[in-house]
Design a protein around this motif. Structure first.
Motif, PDB file in Angstrom:
ATOM      1  N   ASP A 111       0.835  -1.192   0.000  1.00 18.87           N
ATOM      2  CA  ASP A 111       0.000   0.000   0.000  1.00 18.87           C
ATOM      3  C   ASP A 111       0.871   1.244   0.000  1.00 18.87           C
ATOM      4  OD1 ASP A 111       0.634   0.846   2.556  1.00 18.87           O
ATOM      5  OD2 ASP A 111      -1.304   0.450   3.425  1.00 18.87           O
ATOM      6  N   LEU A 129      -2.966   7.693  -8.589  1.00 14.81           N
ATOM      7  CA  LEU A 129      -3.139   6.332  -8.077  1.00 14.81           C
ATOM      8  C   LEU A 129      -3.578   5.392  -9.197  1.00 14.81           C
ATOM      9  CD1 LEU A 129      -3.343   4.207  -5.829  1.00 14.81           C
ATOM     10  CD2 LEU A 129      -5.680   5.025  -5.410  1.00 14.81           C
ATOM     11  N   TYR A 164      -0.794   7.804   2.275  1.00 13.88           N
ATOM     12  CA  TYR A 164      -1.857   8.001   1.288  1.00 13.88           C
ATOM     13  C   TYR A 164      -2.927   8.978   1.785  1.00 13.88           C
ATOM     14  CZ  TYR A 164      -5.670   6.899  -1.932  1.00 13.88           C
ATOM     15  OH  TYR A 164      -6.683   6.983  -2.843  1.00 13.88           O
ATOM     16  N   ASP A 209      -5.870   2.245  -1.799  1.00 11.48           N
ATOM     17  CA  ASP A 209      -4.489   2.287  -2.300  1.00 11.48           C
ATOM     18  C   ASP A 209      -3.764   0.970  -2.125  1.00 11.48           C
ATOM     19  OD1 ASP A 209      -2.570   3.130   0.533  1.00 11.48           O
ATOM     20  OD2 ASP A 209      -4.736   2.831   0.552  1.00 11.48           O
TER      21      ASP A 209
END
Length: 552
Positions: free
Chosen positions: A12, A31, A16, A55
């Motif tokens: 990940d 993304l 984020y 994500d």
């Protein structure tokens, strides 16, 4: 429910939530673009995405080696993309990988293997990779990267400590930084354990390959321009050709463009034998010079594609293929153009040639000559540390290039040597067998005869004479100093002496003397002279190991 063992990959994006809070629209757009890269690399490596959330990505691989190689490709590819953004807006993944027993339910995977991969992701550096001990045991001797032992770590919701390793990642200057031992907090991958989402279709991406170098006795070209290299890398990552392809529905993909990392120039030597265009049917596993990854890409993308298509390559593996062209001539022109563009930015042989048009091989040269297997034999009695100054048959200019570019380079690396002093070497490869094969093919194509692997990583892997000077390759069956009736016997006895130092001496009548299986070069030389003196006179040593020799 079905149980199985799989390599689990968890990733990940670090920070984020902050990126979204600062600029939601731009973050979501990037993304999506980065996920195309990630999904494509996973698909190309034989992986399967089984869960996503925001994500984060969870994927399974049948091979730990492919999982780690895929993770490295992803991190290096996204590092290149991040160069276009300031540090505060860069989008970097953390990746964790383990091997574990998992339960498959409706396409999703559950179990400790998934949980541990998520915890390892949390231990990884930003832009880094963290693997379990089980994965490290599988890949340590198969991938040319370094690892840092983090020891056993207590992680949330796992009853026993997890022994973890960090993987070294490439710096911006192309070198590898030793991984540092520091921890970070786990990110959003744990959400994937309870959430399911659809997988994203993979797009075409480029697999990085081994950097190849060719020795020469001519002037060196300049180093490749860093900005141009970065632009080329971005073009490859986007899946777009470096220049527009002819034909409205053209699909172009690089077949491992193999960038070189130091200056080289063309090597003089006999040209390969040529023949008329072959009617041989194209098979990816028979393509010389290119990596196994390129062969896989050709089998996946090129072979099933309909006409019109073409594939072009150089002897150091810079290559390109196109499919879906408007005509055969358009396919040939597009493949050559794209291959040539990539070759011009590499520091190696720059002449692209058509290897296949449609499903037929049209390569104008014969297959590169290869020596019989095994191509490398490890013998502790004769192996010693590599030294460019002691490289046999090679001129001083070639030794200087080896000193500058090979000795301190990262593994996996190898040198193939021709009987006339031609040599071809590569550094920074993944699989030893792949690196060895490609060096032998490229050297053989340039020399016009079978070459020999003399060095692998940091050691000479053949007996390299020190007390006498190597002058060429020794072939008992054709050496005129040996009496004709004795040549077969010399060849037979050498074939049976599989280890240690071997030397052959002859006298004025051509009667051979043998010094076989010696623990030192001097022992073999002395034994050969002594044996020869019992049946001939004025004996002299003519061969040590695989080389013909003369006095220094």
């Amino acid at each position: 429910m079905k149980r199985k063992i799989a390599a689990i990959f968890a990733a990940d994006i670090a920070g984020y939530s902050r990126l979204v809070a600062e600029d939601e629209e731009e973050t979501l757009r990037r993304l999506a673009a980065y996920r195309e890269v990630v999904d494509d690399f996973i698909a190309r490596a034989g992986g399967r995405i089984f869960n996503t959330a925001g994500d984060a990505v969870l994927a399974e691989f049948p091979s730990a080696v492919e999982a780690v190689r895929c993770a490295i490709d992803i991190q290096e590819s996204l590092r290149t993309r991040n160069m276009a953004f300031p540090p505060t807006r860069q989008m970097s993944y953390r990746i964790g990988i383990t091997i574990g027993d998992v339960v498959e339910r409706d396409g999703d995977l559950l179990g400790d293997g998934v949980n541990i991969a998520a915890r390892l992701e949390g231990l990884a550096d930003v832009g880094g990779i963290c693997i379990s001990r089980a994965v490290h045991e599988q890949v340590a001797n198969k991938l040319s990267v370094q690892f840092a032992d983090m020891g056993a770590r207590e992680v949330k919701n796992i009853p026993t400590p997890v022994h973890a390793y960090r993987v070294a990642m490439r710096r911006e200057d192309g070198t590898y930084a030793p991984p540092q031992d520091k921890t970070t907090k786990s990110g959003g991958v744990r959400r994937l354990i309870v959430m399911a989402a659809a997988s994203v279709a993979a797009l075409v991406a480029i697999a990085a390959g081994t950097a190849f170098y060719l020795d020469s006795y001519g002037p060196q070209p300049a180093r490749r321009d860093a900005a141009k290299a970065a632009a080329e890398a971005l073009a490859r990552l986007s899946g777009k050709p470096a220049s527009p392809s002819p034909g409205p529905t053209a699909v172009a993909a690089a077949a491992t463009p193999e960038p070189a990392a130091s200056p080289v120039a063309a090597q003089p030597g006999p040209a390969p034998s040529t023949s008329s265009a072959s009617a041989e049917r194209f098979t990816p596993e028979a393509v010389p010079f290119v990596s196994e990854r390129t062969r896989i890409a050709l089998a996946r993308d090129y072979v099933p594609a309909p006409a019109h298509k073409a594939f072009a390559t150089t002897i150091n593996g810079v290559s390109a293929y196109v499919t879906g062209q408007s005509s055969e001539d358009a396919a040939k022109a597009a493949a050559l153009e794209q291959c040539q563009q990539r070759a011009e930015t590499s520091n190696g042989p720059r002449k692209c040639e058509l290897y296949a048009v449609g499903d037929s091989v049209v390569y104008a040269h014969s297959k590169p000559p290869l020596p019989p297997q095994p191509w490398v034999r490890h013998d502790p009695a004769t192996e010693r540390a590599f030294s460019a100054a002691e490289m046999p048959l090679v001129r001083d200019t070639g030794r200087a290039r080896l000193e500058a570019n090979y000795g301190s380079a990262r593994r996996t690396k190898a040198i193939a040597l021709g009987p006339g002093g031609q040599f071809f070497y590569s550094v920074g490869g993944d699989l030893v067998d792949d690196v060895v094969r490609r060096n032998l093919e490229a050297c053989g194509a340039q020399a016009g005869t079978a070459c020999l692997i003399v060095a692998l990583d940091d050691a000479f892997v053949v007996p390299v004479p020190a007390v006498m000077k190597a002058t060429g390759f020794f072939h008992a069956a054709s050496h005129t100093a040996i009496a004709a009736e004795a040549r077969d016997e010399v060849a037979r006895r050498l074939a049976g002496a599989a280890s240690g130092w071997n030397a052959i001496a002859v006298g004025t009548a051509g009667h051979p003397g043998y010094g076989l299986n010696g623990d030192r070069e001097e022992t073999a030389v002395g034994g050969a002279l002594a044996d020869c003196s019992t049946r001939d006179q004025d004996c002299r040593v003519i061969a040590i190991g695989p080389f013909t020799v003369e006095d220094n």
